[in-house]
Write a protein that holds these residues in place. Structure first.
Motif, PDB file in Angstrom:
ATOM      1  N   ASP A 163       6.931   1.138  -0.476  1.00 14.05           N
ATOM      2  CA  ASP A 163       5.866   1.260   0.520  1.00 14.05           C
ATOM      3  C   ASP A 163       6.388   1.397   1.942  1.00 14.05           C
ATOM      4  O   ASP A 163       5.613   1.473   2.886  1.00 14.05           O
ATOM      5  N   GLY A 164       7.697   1.410   2.120  1.00 18.79           N
ATOM      6  CA  GLY A 164       8.209   1.460   3.493  1.00 18.79           C
ATOM      7  C   GLY A 164       9.676   1.845   3.552  1.00 18.79           C
ATOM      8  O   GLY A 164      10.079   2.854   3.000  1.00 18.79           O
ATOM      9  N   GLY A 165      10.472   1.004   4.220  1.00 13.82           N
ATOM     10  CA  GLY A 165      11.874   1.331   4.457  1.00 13.82           C
ATOM     11  C   GLY A 165      12.762   1.125   3.252  1.00 13.82           C
ATOM     12  O   GLY A 165      12.369   0.576   2.236  1.00 13.82           O
ATOM     13  N   LYS A 166      13.990   1.589   3.383  1.00 20.08           N
ATOM     14  CA  LYS A 166      14.974   1.456   2.324  1.00 20.08           C
ATOM     15  C   LYS A 166      15.316  -0.014   2.108  1.00 20.08           C
ATOM     16  O   LYS A 166      15.448  -0.779   3.053  1.00 20.08           O
ATOM     17  N   HIS A 212       0.823  -1.204   0.000  1.00 18.37           N
ATOM     18  CA  HIS A 212       0.000   0.000   0.000  1.00 18.37           C
ATOM     19  C   HIS A 212       0.861   1.260   0.000  1.00 18.37           C
ATOM     20  O   HIS A 212       2.055   1.230   0.297  1.00 18.37           O
ATOM     21  N   TRP A 213       0.212   2.377  -0.289  1.00 17.16           N
ATOM     22  CA  TRP A 213       0.808   3.701  -0.160  1.00 17.16           C
ATOM     23  C   TRP A 213       1.324   3.896   1.262  1.00 17.16           C
ATOM     24  O   TRP A 213       0.688   3.477   2.233  1.00 17.16           O
ATOM     25  N   ASN A 214       2.474   4.542   1.359  1.00 16.49           N
ATOM     26  CA  ASN A 214       3.080   4.797   2.663  1.00 16.49           C
ATOM     27  C   ASN A 214       2.737   6.201   3.136  1.00 16.49           C
ATOM     28  O   ASN A 214       2.885   7.175   2.388  1.00 16.49           O
ATOM     29  N   ALA A 215       2.281   6.318   4.355  1.00 13.15           N
ATOM     30  CA  ALA A 215       1.811   7.603   4.889  1.00 13.15           C
ATOM     31  C   ALA A 215       2.911   8.644   4.985  1.00 13.15           C
ATOM     32  O   ALA A 215       2.626   9.843   5.072  1.00 13.15           O
ATOM     33  N   THR A 216       4.184   8.220   4.970  1.00 13.36           N
ATOM     34  CA  THR A 216       5.276   9.190   5.042  1.00 13.36           C
ATOM     35  C   THR A 216       5.624   9.766   3.672  1.00 13.36           C
ATOM     36  O   THR A 216       6.455  10.658   3.574  1.00 13.36           O
ATOM     37  N   SER A 217       4.987   9.274   2.626  1.00  8.36           N
ATOM     38  CA  SER A 217       5.283   9.744   1.283  1.00  8.36           C
ATOM     39  C   SER A 217       4.821  11.184   1.102  1.00  8.36           C
ATOM     40  O   SER A 217       3.793  11.592   1.634  1.00  8.36           O
ATOM     41  N   SER A 218       5.573  11.928   0.318  1.00  5.00           N
ATOM     42  CA  SER A 218       5.198  13.320   0.027  1.00  5.00           C
ATOM     43  C   SER A 218       4.206  13.392  -1.130  1.00  5.00           C
ATOM     44  O   SER A 218       3.725  14.475  -1.459  1.00  5.00           O
ATOM     45  N   ARG A 219       3.854  12.254  -1.726  1.00  4.53           N
ATOM     46  CA  ARG A 219       2.943  12.242  -2.861  1.00  4.53           C
ATOM     47  C   ARG A 219       1.712  11.399  -2.552  1.00  4.53           C
ATOM     48  O   ARG A 219       1.792  10.416  -1.819  1.00  4.53           O
ATOM     49  N   PRO A 220       0.572  11.768  -3.124  1.00  9.05           N
ATOM     50  CA  PRO A 220      -0.643  10.988  -2.881  1.00  9.05           C
ATOM     51  C   PRO A 220      -0.608   9.665  -3.638  1.00  9.05           C
ATOM     52  O   PRO A 220       0.168   9.483  -4.581  1.00  9.05           O
ATOM     53  N   ASP A 221      -1.485   8.775  -3.215  1.00  7.31           N
ATOM     54  CA  ASP A 221      -1.675   7.522  -3.935  1.00  7.31           C
ATOM     55  C   ASP A 221      -2.358   7.805  -5.274  1.00  7.31           C
ATOM     56  O   ASP A 221      -3.103   8.770  -5.414  1.00  7.31           O
ATOM     57  N   GLU A 265      10.466   6.130  -1.427  1.00  6.64           N
ATOM     58  CA  GLU A 265      10.865   6.765  -2.688  1.00  6.64           C
ATOM     59  C   GLU A 265       9.869   6.471  -3.804  1.00  6.64           C
ATOM     60  O   GLU A 265       9.471   5.335  -4.023  1.00  6.64           O
ATOM     61  N   HIS A 266       9.492   7.532  -4.532  1.00  2.30           N
ATOM     62  CA  HIS A 266       8.672   7.388  -5.733  1.00  2.30           C
ATOM     63  C   HIS A 266       9.581   7.287  -6.944  1.00  2.30           C
ATOM     64  O   HIS A 266      10.580   7.996  -7.052  1.00  2.30           O
TER      65      HIS A 266
END
Length: 215
Positions: free
Chosen positions: A194-197, A78-87, A166-167
């Motif tokens: 969706d999460g960590g590096k 899923h989309w990660n809530a820490t992302s700077s971009r929307p799903d 990262e996107h």
């Protein structure tokens, strides 16, 4: 050693490397199937970011060609809530070194464009992604330069690495007949983390990790 990234003639399209980094080991397959909403012809993904813990990607795509049921999955990314971009509904999310398999619904008259890579990157991401393969209707597997003939609706490639949340942006090269689709922006997917590096940290390698569906 992986091949150097080759730019396409079109601005903003970068071919994926022909191979993967030395020592690359996929942990899973992430599958997304794209179809058309019958009411407005918008592109929707169902299922999306469907994770199976198997790595025999050739057997997996041949089963798709044969119309067999999908194997049971261990989670949906899923989309990660820490992302700077929307799903976006067509994004495919990854979280470990993996094969990404993308399929166009065979009920509609679209296909990956012959003699072009079915997917390219909008920016140069080095060898984070590579090993692109196009699956022809007769089961023949064709390389990263694109399908040589008509009817390709399945492709796959390897994902080696992503930074945290990262996107990465990609472009499909799709043509169709009566539905009027030809490289529309609406089917240009992002393939973010969706999460960590990774690959430095993999959830598959974490102590106590078990395979459970996350739906």
């Amino acid at each position: 050693m992986t091949d150097t990234v080759e730019p396409r003639a079109s601005s903003g399209d970068v071919r994926l490397t022909a191979g993967m980094r030395p020592g690359w080991t996929p942990k899973e397959i992430v599958y997304t199937r794209l179809t058309l909403d019958p009411t407005d012809r918008t592109v929707v993904a169902s299922p999306r970011s469907y994770v199976v813990r198997q790595t025999d990607v050739e057997s997996f795509v041949r089963a798709r060609l044969a119309g067999l049921p999908l194997p049971g999955h261990v989670r949906t990314r899923h989309w990660n809530a820490t992302s700077s971009r929307p799903d976006r509904p067509i994004n495919t999310y990854v979280g470990a070194p993996c094969w990404v398999v993308m399929e166009l619904d065979g009920l509609f008259d679209w296909q990956f464009e012959p003699k072009q890579p079915g997917i390219t990157a909008k920016h140069a991401y080095g060898d984070d992604n590579g090993g692109l393969v196009h699956v022809m209707p007769d089961g023949k597997l064709e390389g990263h330069l694109g399908p040589t003939g008509e009817g390709c609706r399945i492709l796959y490639f390897g994902v080696n690495a992503r930074d945290t949340a990262e996107h990465q942006e990609f472009r499909f090269h799709v043509v169709s007949g009566k539905h009027g689709l030809q490289d529309p922006d609406q089917i240009d997917p992002d393939i973010p983390n969706d999460g960590g590096k990774f690959p430095l940290v993999s959830e598959w390698d974490a102590p106590g990790q078990i395979d459970e569906a996350d739906v």
